[in-house]
Design a protein around this motif. Sequence first.
Motif, short mmCIF file in Angstrom:
data_model
loop_
_atom_site.label_atom_id
_atom_site.label_comp_id
_atom_site.label_asym_id
_atom_site.label_seq_id
_atom_site.Cartn_x
_atom_site.Cartn_y
_atom_site.Cartn_z
N ASP A 116 7.15 3.56 8.86
CA ASP A 116 6.31 4.72 9.24
C ASP A 116 4.75 3.95 9.68
O ASP A 116 3.45 4.77 9.64
CB ASP A 116 5.72 5.93 8.44
CG ASP A 116 4.57 5.52 6.67
OD1 ASP A 116 5.16 3.88 6.80
OD2 ASP A 116 4.86 6.43 6.54
N TRP B 260 0.94 -1.45 0.20
CA TRP B 260 0.06 -0.19 0.46
C TRP B 260 0.73 1.12 -0.04
O TRP B 260 0.25 1.69 -0.90
CB TRP B 260 -0.54 0.11 1.17
CG TRP B 260 -2.03 -1.25 1.23
CD1 TRP B 260 -2.13 -1.57 -0.01
CD2 TRP B 260 -2.61 -1.80 2.17
NE1 TRP B 260 -3.85 -2.59 0.05
CE2 TRP B 260 -4.06 -2.59 0.70
CE3 TRP B 260 -2.49 -1.81 3.38
CZ2 TRP B 260 -4.77 -2.95 2.45
CZ3 TRP B 260 -4.12 -1.92 4.02
CH2 TRP B 260 -4.75 -3.35 3.63
N ARG B 261 2.01 0.76 1.01
CA ARG B 261 2.71 2.46 0.63
C ARG B 261 3.39 2.42 -0.61
O ARG B 261 3.33 3.15 -1.51
CB ARG B 261 3.73 2.81 2.34
CG ARG B 261 3.52 2.49 3.00
CD ARG B 261 3.08 3.93 3.67
NE ARG B 261 2.58 4.17 4.84
CZ ARG B 261 1.53 3.68 5.53
NH1 ARG B 261 0.09 4.02 4.35
NH2 ARG B 261 1.55 4.10 7.24
N SER C 192 -0.86 0.35 9.39
CA SER C 192 -0.54 1.63 8.48
C SER C 192 -1.63 2.74 8.89
O SER C 192 -1.21 4.15 7.84
CB SER C 192 -0.26 0.92 6.92
OG SER C 192 -1.63 0.39 6.85
N GLY D 104 1.61 4.13 -2.78
CA GLY D 104 0.91 5.33 -2.38
C GLY D 104 -0.27 5.99 -1.77
O GLY D 104 -0.81 6.82 -1.25
N ILE D 105 -0.30 4.42 -0.85
CA ILE D 105 -1.53 4.69 -0.26
C ILE D 105 -0.47 5.07 1.28
O ILE D 105 0.20 4.51 2.28
CB ILE D 105 -2.07 3.60 0.12
CG1 ILE D 105 -2.64 3.40 -1.30
CG2 ILE D 105 -2.99 3.59 1.34
CD1 ILE D 105 -3.21 2.04 -1.24
N ARG D 106 -1.51 6.57 2.24
CA ARG D 106 -0.64 6.87 3.63
C ARG D 106 -1.64 6.78 4.68
O ARG D 106 -3.22 6.79 4.57
CB ARG D 106 0.12 8.04 2.83
CG ARG D 106 1.09 8.36 2.22
CD ARG D 106 2.38 7.66 2.75
NE ARG D 106 3.58 7.90 1.43
CZ ARG D 106 3.27 6.64 1.11
NH1 ARG D 106 2.96 5.57 0.95
NH2 ARG D 106 4.23 7.15 -0.18
N SER D 107 -1.51 7.21 5.40
CA SER D 107 -1.95 7.29 6.93
C SER D 107 -2.87 8.58 6.53
O SER D 107 -2.80 9.57 5.93
CB SER D 107 -0.90 7.52 7.98
OG SER D 107 -1.63 8.02 9.06
N ASP E 82 -5.94 7.94 5.18
CA ASP E 82 -6.56 6.55 3.42
C ASP E 82 -7.59 6.08 4.23
O ASP E 82 -7.52 5.19 4.92
CB ASP E 82 -5.66 6.58 2.51
CG ASP E 82 -5.01 7.68 1.69
OD1 ASP E 82 -5.58 8.85 1.99
OD2 ASP E 82 -3.63 7.39 0.90
#
Length: 516
Positions: free
Chosen positions: A150, A41-42, A72, A45-48, A50
Amino acid sequence: MYPPSIARDRPDALAYVMASSGRSLTYDQLDRRSNQLAHRWRQEGIRSGDTVVIAMENNIEWPVVVAAGMRSGLYVTPVNWHLKSDELASLIAESKPAVVVTSSALAATVSAALDAATHRAHRLSVDEHTDGFHHLGAEVAGLPETPIEDELLGARVLFSGGTTGRPKVFRQALLGIHPQDAPQRHGGLVEKLAIDSSAVMLSPAPNYHAAPFTFQLITLAAGGTIVCMEKFDADAALDAVRKYDVTHSQWVPTMLVRLLQTCGKERFSAPSHRVAVTSGAPCSADIKAEIDQWWGPILHEYYGASEGYGHTYISPLEARSHPGSVGRPLGSTSVHITDPDGVELGPKEIGTVWFAPNATQSYTNASDASDVSDASARKQMGDIGYLDDDGFLYLVGRAGFMIISGGVNIYPDEIEATLIAHPDVLDAAVIGVPHPEFGEQVKAIVELRAPAGSDAVVEADLIDYCRSKLAHYKAPKIVEFTERLPRLPTGKLDKRTLRDTFTRVDTLSIDIGGQP
């Protein structure tokens, strides 16, 4: 729910088992696979912050997806997999997911919903060869099995119709902390139910429901084992309790009724089974008494809002001394009863039930939750009840006309609109009528454009029509025909007259099987 905290000391401990197939995950496997998915997912481009929407049946990949989201920083959002594409599209539009995880069986519905919502998301399927979806297994192959750099604690998201039936997304707050530092969920309830690393929790309901989702999270956080049923069946549930030495189980009242109706009552013996909990809808005193006589004093009840406004709890022994009660508030939650003007009522006075909310909870469309006398302190779900002298809460009904069938909220307006769209229907109304197993069932009262040649045939046709347009649990189980529906001068249906006139259930009912 942070698998490494368990895997470090007990890597081979079972985290998740599918009751029928026996497929399982250890905590070590859950840790490694959820890490790989978080890495993928990172990369995408999937970030905290989302959202991941989970639209799939109960299966062995469920805890992997949930754990990946929870470590995540994602909003983990399970949705009802019985929904049709148009219904699901409104939830997609509301939650705006960055990624959607589904199965081959539901892929077409999910694709149609995403297209209808004109929303782009990373599409994953837990099954191979699913048109339009990337295979989850292939996507994570070869990726690191160690944590992403992260890691942040994710949050649970649930949908509630509130008082309007319009999809309302409820998000717990993202705390911005490492998953290892997550506060204990429902600490008071965990203590009362003695959920610890020795717990083996049978989860027989669909995972997208609030209670199964919650109990799975708190059991996995404690290092226990989830035994997840692919689909509820009374005899299979009793077999699973014995086969897997289940210590804890979570039910809705409808399931308890079905358990009581099985032949297993005479032959069932499970010394390991020490705690059962019912939630999702109030459980009648008679059902609880029968379970008590059968299993002994092990049935606890947990009542409250899916949105987390507040909760009550009653122990098995308290249920004996306060039959019919759903208990007293847990933790810092307080319960209030008011009259229609918001004036606080005393013991045994019936009024609207209000909960004092937890300050860490929030709505995205808060205007729908504003029907409170003190919006900063109290919220309600439309329940009517009273408190006794000991502070135990008793529920007596619903303030509105929402139907609760088998613990599921059903809203008449949506079904009425579907029926009226049928070419042979002139007008339609939908109400809830008593049902001995589900509490209520959906009944439609219909005006036809022309007299029917055979009411029984037309009834079956209308039920099938609704089932083709709506999730099956929303479709009427009974259709009664009338020459004219009662309407108010404003043109609105006179629901009170409808209920007074048509709540009898001696009309023909088509046998369409159990409710999902």
